[in-house]
Design a protein around this motif. Structure first.
Motif, PDB file in Angstrom:
ATOM      1  N   THR A   1       3.549  15.157  -9.964  1.00 17.38           N
ATOM      2  CA  THR A   1       3.070  13.804 -10.270  1.00 17.38           C
ATOM      3  C   THR A   1       3.721  12.773  -9.362  1.00 17.38           C
ATOM      4  OG1 THR A   1       2.752  14.419 -12.588  1.00 17.38           O
ATOM      5  CG2 THR A   1       2.839  12.067 -12.075  1.00 17.38           C
ATOM      6  N   ALA A   2       5.051  12.818  -9.303  1.00 10.89           N
ATOM      7  CA  ALA A   2       5.779  11.834  -8.506  1.00 10.89           C
ATOM      8  C   ALA A   2       5.526  12.015  -7.010  1.00 10.89           C
ATOM      9  CB  ALA A   2       7.277  11.942  -8.806  1.00 10.89           C
ATOM     10  N   ALA A   3       5.452  13.263  -6.550  1.00 13.01           N
ATOM     11  CA  ALA A   3       5.241  13.526  -5.122  1.00 13.01           C
ATOM     12  C   ALA A   3       3.869  13.026  -4.667  1.00 13.01           C
ATOM     13  CB  ALA A   3       5.389  15.017  -4.839  1.00 13.01           C
ATOM     14  N   LEU A   4       2.843  13.228  -5.483  1.00 16.39           N
ATOM     15  CA  LEU A   4       1.508  12.762  -5.115  1.00 16.39           C
ATOM     16  C   LEU A   4       1.450  11.245  -5.047  1.00 16.39           C
ATOM     17  CD1 LEU A   4      -0.838  15.146  -7.161  1.00 16.39           C
ATOM     18  CD2 LEU A   4      -0.317  15.217  -4.715  1.00 16.39           C
ATOM     19  N   MET A   5       2.127  10.580  -5.974  1.00 17.06           N
ATOM     20  CA  MET A   5       2.120   9.122  -5.938  1.00 17.06           C
ATOM     21  C   MET A   5       2.872   8.600  -4.717  1.00 17.06           C
ATOM     22  SD  MET A   5       3.195   6.352  -8.893  1.00 17.06           S
ATOM     23  CE  MET A   5       2.060   7.082 -10.073  1.00 17.06           C
ATOM     24  N   ALA A   6       3.995   9.223  -4.398  1.00 20.07           N
ATOM     25  CA  ALA A   6       4.761   8.815  -3.224  1.00 20.07           C
ATOM     26  C   ALA A   6       3.937   9.004  -1.953  1.00 20.07           C
ATOM     27  CB  ALA A   6       6.063   9.605  -3.146  1.00 20.07           C
ATOM     28  N   LEU A   7       3.270  10.145  -1.859  1.00 19.20           N
ATOM     29  CA  LEU A   7       2.447  10.437  -0.684  1.00 19.20           C
ATOM     30  C   LEU A   7       1.309   9.436  -0.549  1.00 19.20           C
ATOM     31  CD1 LEU A   7       1.485  12.228   1.673  1.00 19.20           C
ATOM     32  CD2 LEU A   7       0.286  13.648  -0.032  1.00 19.20           C
ATOM     33  N   ALA A   8       0.631   9.154  -1.652  1.00 22.84           N
ATOM     34  CA  ALA A   8      -0.512   8.239  -1.610  1.00 22.84           C
ATOM     35  C   ALA A   8      -0.087   6.839  -1.182  1.00 22.84           C
ATOM     36  CB  ALA A   8      -1.184   8.197  -2.978  1.00 22.84           C
ATOM     37  N   ALA A   9       1.005   6.330  -1.760  1.00 22.33           N
ATOM     38  CA  ALA A   9       1.455   4.977  -1.427  1.00 22.33           C
ATOM     39  C   ALA A   9       1.908   4.893   0.025  1.00 22.33           C
ATOM     40  CB  ALA A   9       2.591   4.568  -2.359  1.00 22.33           C
ATOM     41  N   LEU A  10       2.646   5.893   0.483  1.00 21.91           N
ATOM     42  CA  LEU A  10       3.126   5.891   1.868  1.00 21.91           C
ATOM     43  C   LEU A  10       1.969   5.981   2.856  1.00 21.91           C
ATOM     44  CD1 LEU A  10       5.564   5.890   3.751  1.00 21.91           C
ATOM     45  CD2 LEU A  10       5.627   8.394   3.557  1.00 21.91           C
ATOM     46  N   ALA A  11       0.985   6.829   2.541  1.00 21.99           N
ATOM     47  CA  ALA A  11      -0.176   6.967   3.429  1.00 21.99           C
ATOM     48  C   ALA A  11      -0.958   5.663   3.515  1.00 21.99           C
ATOM     49  CB  ALA A  11      -1.070   8.097   2.927  1.00 21.99           C
ATOM     50  N   LEU A  12      -1.066   4.941   2.413  1.00 19.90           N
ATOM     51  CA  LEU A  12      -1.760   3.653   2.443  1.00 19.90           C
ATOM     52  C   LEU A  12      -1.016   2.650   3.327  1.00 19.90           C
ATOM     53  CD1 LEU A  12      -2.889   3.275  -1.277  1.00 19.90           C
ATOM     54  CD2 LEU A  12      -4.373   3.472   0.715  1.00 19.90           C
ATOM     55  N   VAL A  13       0.304   2.661   3.257  1.00 18.76           N
ATOM     56  CA  VAL A  13       1.101   1.761   4.087  1.00 18.76           C
ATOM     57  C   VAL A  13       0.880   2.063   5.571  1.00 18.76           C
ATOM     58  CG1 VAL A  13       3.444   1.113   4.756  1.00 18.76           C
ATOM     59  CG2 VAL A  13       2.840   1.318   2.329  1.00 18.76           C
ATOM     60  N   ILE A  14       0.846   3.336   5.908  1.00 16.08           N
ATOM     61  CA  ILE A  14       0.770   3.737   7.309  1.00 16.08           C
ATOM     62  C   ILE A  14      -0.658   3.647   7.853  1.00 16.08           C
ATOM     63  CG2 ILE A  14       1.140   5.638   8.934  1.00 16.08           C
ATOM     64  CD1 ILE A  14       3.361   6.641   7.097  1.00 16.08           C
ATOM     65  N   TRP A  15      -1.625   4.142   7.068  1.00 14.51           N
ATOM     66  CA  TRP A  15      -3.005   4.253   7.571  1.00 14.51           C
ATOM     67  C   TRP A  15      -4.006   3.441   6.750  1.00 14.51           C
ATOM     68  CZ3 TRP A  15      -0.736   9.414   6.655  1.00 14.51           C
ATOM     69  CH2 TRP A  15      -0.101   9.925   7.786  1.00 14.51           C
ATOM     70  N   GLY A  16      -3.542   2.556   5.891  1.00 13.97           N
ATOM     71  CA  GLY A  16      -4.425   1.867   4.960  1.00 13.97           C
ATOM     72  C   GLY A  16      -5.430   0.925   5.576  1.00 13.97           C
ATOM     73  N   ALA A  17      -5.292   0.617   6.867  1.00 17.56           N
ATOM     74  CA  ALA A  17      -6.270  -0.254   7.519  1.00 17.56           C
ATOM     75  C   ALA A  17      -7.618   0.438   7.695  1.00 17.56           C
ATOM     76  CB  ALA A  17      -5.735  -0.710   8.883  1.00 17.56           C
ATOM     77  N   HIS A  18      -7.644   1.770   7.606  1.00 17.33           N
ATOM     78  CA  HIS A  18      -8.881   2.532   7.754  1.00 17.33           C
ATOM     79  C   HIS A  18      -9.532   2.692   6.371  1.00 17.33           C
ATOM     80  CE1 HIS A  18      -7.719   3.512  11.878  1.00 17.33           C
ATOM     81  NE2 HIS A  18      -6.509   3.802  11.405  1.00 17.33           N
ATOM     82  N   ILE A  19     -10.790   2.343   6.276  1.00 16.70           N
ATOM     83  CA  ILE A  19     -11.473   2.321   4.978  1.00 16.70           C
ATOM     84  C   ILE A  19     -11.485   3.697   4.319  1.00 16.70           C
ATOM     85  CG2 ILE A  19     -13.682   1.920   3.835  1.00 16.70           C
ATOM     86  CD1 ILE A  19     -14.268  -0.230   5.883  1.00 16.70           C
TER      87      ILE A  19
END
Length: 402
Positions: free
Chosen positions: A296-314
């Motif tokens: 649970t925690a790992a998936l949330m961490a991954l999702a938030a970090l990925a949005l920070v890094i690549w979130g400009a792409h729809i």
């Protein structure tokens, strides 16, 4: 805190233990009235995520300040979770539930017509009382309606209202606020609470008071190490979640550059994924609670970090927002189950601590997230989400196996 209640006290000794062969129409209506109440309350709770930007603009406050409507709900709710059983101990439970729905109606109307920010906060504080007191009562009430042996089935129906609200409230709130204004969206939640109250009046039987949990019982559990670790896991992960999720609309507007309609679709995807995550979380928690917490925690961490890094792409924003929703759906099952392992002999008291932990986490997350979004921009809260979720992974790995 809404969809956490399914893991509250299932120790219903002293309640009606006989399970009927099949539920009567009256019983079905009573349980459905509880589901309607959960839908109305949680819809109002989650609504700000979809209308934060127009709300802030209309009231002349920053988006970070506007996010404190979540703080008002959660901080008052944390106190209400501890005191509700004490303050309403001798009142008929039907009267209490109807009164809580009436409080939700008044609170949502006040929020809808508020011309000053402090009035909006006052309305949201009233909602916090209604939310926490409802969840504190829900399991015992459902057990009395359907019998102790059918409590799980009854609560599954009640929490269906939470799942539906998770999907509908943020996305529909964004759309309605764009079409008719955020005040209309707020007013509609008052209408939902009115429908729930009418169903309660018509279908709930008289529910005389029975013995409740004392504050002494609750505070005694704080000395147990497993309970402390369970509460810490809730505080870390849920603080991180609400620090980021409350301010996800500004992120999607400023970083991903989405329109209101597209944001509503992202939030809808988040909600659908949360329902799926709820189902998966239940199965994983039964199999291995420690691994379930790590995932649970790992998936949330991954999702938030990925949005920070690549979130400009729809496409990336859509995918990882859905992954975040999946992790969030797992959390209300996994976190309470993890905490309850430390108090199998005192599940009701542990449930009170669980509700308090969730509400404190929501409060801290909204406050800190609001400060970060105002001072460091829309990506700042998501970075905090990733850090705290990763910290929860470490905490889970350090917990004893079992």
């Amino acid at each position: 805190m809404t969809d956490t209640t399914s893991q509250l006290d299932l120790d219903v000794s002293g309640l009606d233990a006989a399970e009927p062969a099949s539920w009567s129409a009256t019983t079905w209506l009573a349980v459905l009235s509880m589901a309607a109440t959960s839908f109305a309350l949680v819809s109002a709770e989650f609504l700000p995520a979809g209308l934060l930007t127009p709300l802030a603009r209309d009231l002349g406050v920053s988006e970070g300040t506007a996010g404190q409507v979540v703080t008002a709900t959660a901080s008052v709710g944390a106190v209400a979770a501890l005191l509700s059983n004490v303050l309403i101990g001798r009142m008929n439970r039907k009267t209490v539930l109807v009164g809580l729905s009436a409080l939700a109606i008044g609170s949502n109307i006040l929020a809808a017509v508020a011309t000053e920010f402090w009035l909006l906060l006052l309305g949201r504080a009233g909602l916090g009382i209604a939310l926490s007191a409802f969840w504190a009562l829900s399991v015992s009430v459902v057990a009395r309606l359907v019998g102790a042996n059918a409590t799980g089935q009854g609560m599954a129906i009640v929490t269906l209202g939470v799942s539906l609200a998770t999907i509908a409230a943020p996305s529909m709130g964004a759309l309605i606020s764009d079409w008719l204004g955020w005040r209309t969206a707020m007013a509609m939640t008052a209408g939902l609470a009115a429908i729930a109250m009418l169903l309660q009046l018509l279908s709930l039987p008289s529910l005389p008071a029975r013995a409740g949990t004392s504050l002494t019982d609750v505070f005694r559990l704080l000395g147990r190490r497993p309970v402390q670790l369970g509460m810490l896991a809730i505080l870390l992960l849920m603080t991180g979640h609400f620090a980021g999720s409350v301010y996800v609309r500004p992120f999607l507007e400023q970083v991903t550059l989405l329109t209101t309609g597209s944001i509503a679709l992202v939030l809808l995807g988040f909600g659908i994924a949360a329902v799926i995550g709820n189902i998966a979380g239940g199965r994983m928690a039964d199999a291995n609670i420690r691994i379930a917490l790590v995932v649970t925690a790992a998936l949330m961490a991954l999702a938030a970090l990925a949005l920070v890094i690549w979130g400009a792409h729809i496409g990336v924003a859509l995918g990882f927002a859905a992954l975040w929703g999946f992790a969030f759906g797992m959390a209300p099952v996994v976190l309470p189950t993890n905490l309850s392992r430390g108090a199998p002999d005192a599940l009701e008291a542990a449930g009170s601590l669980m509700v308090v932990s969730f509400q404190i986490a929501i409060t801290i997350g909204a406050v800190v997230g609001g400060y970060i979004v105002d001072t460091h921009g829309a990506t700042g809260p998501l970075i905090l989400t990733a850090v705290l979720a990763a910290s929860t992974v470490i905490l889970a790995l350090l917990q004893p196996r079992g």
